[in-house]
Design a protein around this motif. Structure first.
Motif, PDB file in Angstrom:
ATOM      1  N   TYR A  88       0.810  -1.160   0.009  1.00 18.80           N
ATOM      2  CA  TYR A  88      -0.025   0.135  -0.230  1.00 18.80           C
ATOM      3  C   TYR A  88       0.924   1.297   0.220  1.00 18.80           C
ATOM      4  N   ALA A  89       1.953   1.500   0.815  1.00 15.49           N
ATOM      5  CA  ALA A  89       3.001   2.451   0.830  1.00 15.49           C
ATOM      6  C   ALA A  89       3.350   2.484  -0.586  1.00 15.49           C
ATOM      7  N   GLY A  90       3.868   1.358  -1.334  1.00 15.57           N
ATOM      8  CA  GLY A  90       4.376   1.389  -2.545  1.00 15.57           C
ATOM      9  C   GLY A  90       3.416   1.935  -3.573  1.00 15.57           C
ATOM     10  N   LEU A  91       2.226   1.663  -3.358  1.00 12.41           N
ATOM     11  CA  LEU A  91       1.132   2.216  -4.589  1.00 12.41           C
ATOM     12  C   LEU A  91       1.046   3.944  -4.105  1.00 12.41           C
ATOM     13  N   LEU A  92       1.223   4.310  -3.045  1.00 16.16           N
ATOM     14  CA  LEU A  92       1.191   5.708  -2.749  1.00 16.16           C
ATOM     15  C   LEU A  92       2.455   6.408  -3.341  1.00 16.16           C
ATOM     16  N   ALA A  98       4.967   9.707  -7.695  1.00 21.36           N
ATOM     17  CA  ALA A  98       5.663   9.967  -8.596  1.00 21.36           C
ATOM     18  C   ALA A  98       5.420  10.165 -10.014  1.00 21.36           C
ATOM     19  N   ALA A  99       4.474   9.166 -10.333  1.00 17.08           N
ATOM     20  CA  ALA A  99       3.744   9.324 -11.714  1.00 17.08           C
ATOM     21  C   ALA A  99       2.961  10.905 -11.978  1.00 17.08           C
ATOM     22  N   THR A 100       2.424  11.156 -10.901  1.00 19.58           N
ATOM     23  CA  THR A 100       1.706  12.800 -10.687  1.00 19.58           C
ATOM     24  C   THR A 100       2.987  13.561 -11.001  1.00 19.58           C
ATOM     25  N   ALA A 106      -2.596   6.952 -14.925  1.00 13.58           N
ATOM     26  CA  ALA A 106      -1.985   6.152 -14.203  1.00 13.58           C
ATOM     27  C   ALA A 106      -2.002   6.397 -12.695  1.00 13.58           C
ATOM     28  N   ALA A 107      -1.512   7.588 -12.308  1.00 12.56           N
ATOM     29  CA  ALA A 107      -1.560   8.115 -11.035  1.00 12.56           C
ATOM     30  C   ALA A 107      -2.707   8.278 -10.209  1.00 12.56           C
ATOM     31  N   PHE A 134      -4.405   6.524  -7.009  1.00 18.61           N
ATOM     32  CA  PHE A 134      -5.151   7.215  -6.098  1.00 18.61           C
ATOM     33  C   PHE A 134      -6.442   6.723  -5.741  1.00 18.61           C
ATOM     34  N   GLN A 135      -7.172   6.451  -6.659  1.00 10.59           N
ATOM     35  CA  GLN A 135      -8.466   6.210  -6.509  1.00 10.59           C
ATOM     36  C   GLN A 135      -8.526   4.783  -5.873  1.00 10.59           C
ATOM     37  N   LEU A 136      -7.580   3.797  -6.066  1.00  8.95           N
ATOM     38  CA  LEU A 136      -7.586   2.502  -5.567  1.00  8.95           C
ATOM     39  C   LEU A 136      -7.438   2.759  -3.947  1.00  8.95           C
TER      40      LEU A 136
END
Length: 413
Positions: A306-310, A315-317, A334-335, A339-341
């Protein structure tokens, strides 16, 4: 957890009602045009900004009281009333276009949003729990967020043709009609209220959590307004895990939710012609749609995942914004999917940790924390973007997500 075959139709009915309600709530044709309505009426940019402040203030002030009311009276009732308040506000806008009417309309719209916030999540989780299907909450809420995005997309597609046919009056009438339909759909929500239970430190309720018998009216054995408020506040204070989940919802949701309002300006800064800006925004909405649908897979993520997802989303943003090119919106899409997930998973975590009967109250506390953070973000972003421009402001704005990821890795969330 397996769902008993006899209960599958009830789960499907709940899901269908939820998706229809979410879609209709955001299928408001005034969404893409209301700023133009204000400007055509003669309002200045400052006056329009003051309306947004009123809108946000109404939601913040009423967020927790509405959650308490939902726990004390009826969550379904509040879900029916919410679109009716919005409909009244939209009708005022097109029938009596003026600053006072716009202000009252925003207050009504903000009040409607507050009534819906907290009550919806609490009703859905409670019903799924009663049916032995609480593990389906992430799937349903993820698809609900997708239905909301599709409703917003639909409003953007339909607003132009309807305006061409009948102007703001036709657009307003269509908006009121969808709100009335949303209220009618909300009346189909099932509601079975658990008896009041007070949480204790550690997350276990004092008393049994047996659900009310099928057909039992909401609020028959429910706590009163003050009792609901006390139960909700006590749970957040007493249970560190619930308190951390409330803060996580606000931390994850607020920044990207605020950035979403500025994606149009970022698109314009890429050099894209005005006619192409909606296409870039459609790409971002598509990303948000995918993010909601990925919720069942996202439940498998560990704290580290979950931390990696954030971190990935931040980074993508930043990379997409700093490209200053339309291609950067692929990264931004993609970002926003990530974020939605992450937002859906934060809500799932909160609902799973609430043990008392004041579920809507606790959820509304998370909503109020999110709203306050967004208001602070708006002020900060305005100053930052004015100094360094939108691309750099986007990149700087997502830096706090690195701190949230670090907090998750410490295990304190």
């Amino acid at each position: 957890m397996l769902v008993a075959p006899a209960r599958v139709p009830a789960t499907r009915r709940l899901a269908a009602t939820l998706y229809g309600y979410a879609f209709l709530t955001d299928l408001v044709l005034l969404y893409p045009l209301y700023v133009l309505l204000f400007a055509d009426t003669g309002l200045s940019v400052g006056q329009i900004s003051s309306l947004f402040v009123l809108w946000a203030a109404a939601g913040i002030v009423l967020e927790v009281p509405s959650g308490v009311w939902a726990d004390a009276v009826s969550r379904r009732l509040l879900l029916c009333l919410a679109p009716l308040l919005a409909a009244a506000g939209f009708a005022l806008w097109v029938l009596l276009p003026s600053y006072p009417a716009f202000a009252v309309g925003f207050l009504l719209w903000g009040a409607g949003g507050a009534l819906r916030s907290g009550a919806l999540e609490a009703l859905v989780f409670t019903e799924l729990e009663r049916l032995g299907a609480a593990d389906r909450y992430a799937r349903l809420i993820g698809r609900t967020r997708t239905a909301e995005v599709l409703g917003a997309v639909g409003s953007g597609v339909l607003a132009g043709p309807v305006y061409a046919l009948g102007g703001y009056l036709a657009v307003g009438a269509a908006s009121v009609a969808t709100c009335l339909l949303a209220a009618a759909v909300a009346a189909r929500f099932p509601e079975h209220r658990p008896p009041p239970s007070a949480p204790v430190p550690g997350g276990e309720p004092d008393g049994p959590r047996a659900s009310a018998a099928p057909g039992e009216g909401p609020g028959d054995d429910g706590p009163g307004w003050l009792d609901s408020l006390r139960l909700g506040l006590r749970e957040v204070r007493a249970d560190r895990r619930v308190r951390a989940a409330v803060l996580l919802v606000a931390a994850v949701t607020a920044i990207w939710g605020g950035l979403d309002e500025y994606t149009g300006l970022l698109a314009a800064d890429t050099g894209m012609a005005e006619v192409g800006v909606p296409l870039l925004l459609l790409l971002v909405w598509a990303g948000m749609t995918v993010g909601g649908l990925l919720a069942p897979l996202g439940e498998r993520l560990s704290h580290r995942g979950y931390a990696g997802l954030l971190v990935f989303a931040a980074a993508a943003t930043a990379a997409g914004a700093l490209l200053r090119h339309p291609a950067g919106f692929v990264l931004l899409a993609a970002a926003f999917a990530a974020f939605q997930l992450a937002t859906v998973l934060a809500d799932v975590r909160l609902q799973a940790r609430i043990t008392g009967s004041a579920r809507a109250t606790v959820t509304s506390l998370a909503g109020m924390a999110t709203d306050l953070t967004i208001v602070a973000f708006y002020a900060g972003y305005g100053l930052l973007a004015g100094a360094v421009g939108n691309p750099a402001a986007f990149a700087v704005a997502v830096l706090p997500y690195l701190l949230v990821a670090l907090w998750l890795l410490t295990g304190r969330a």
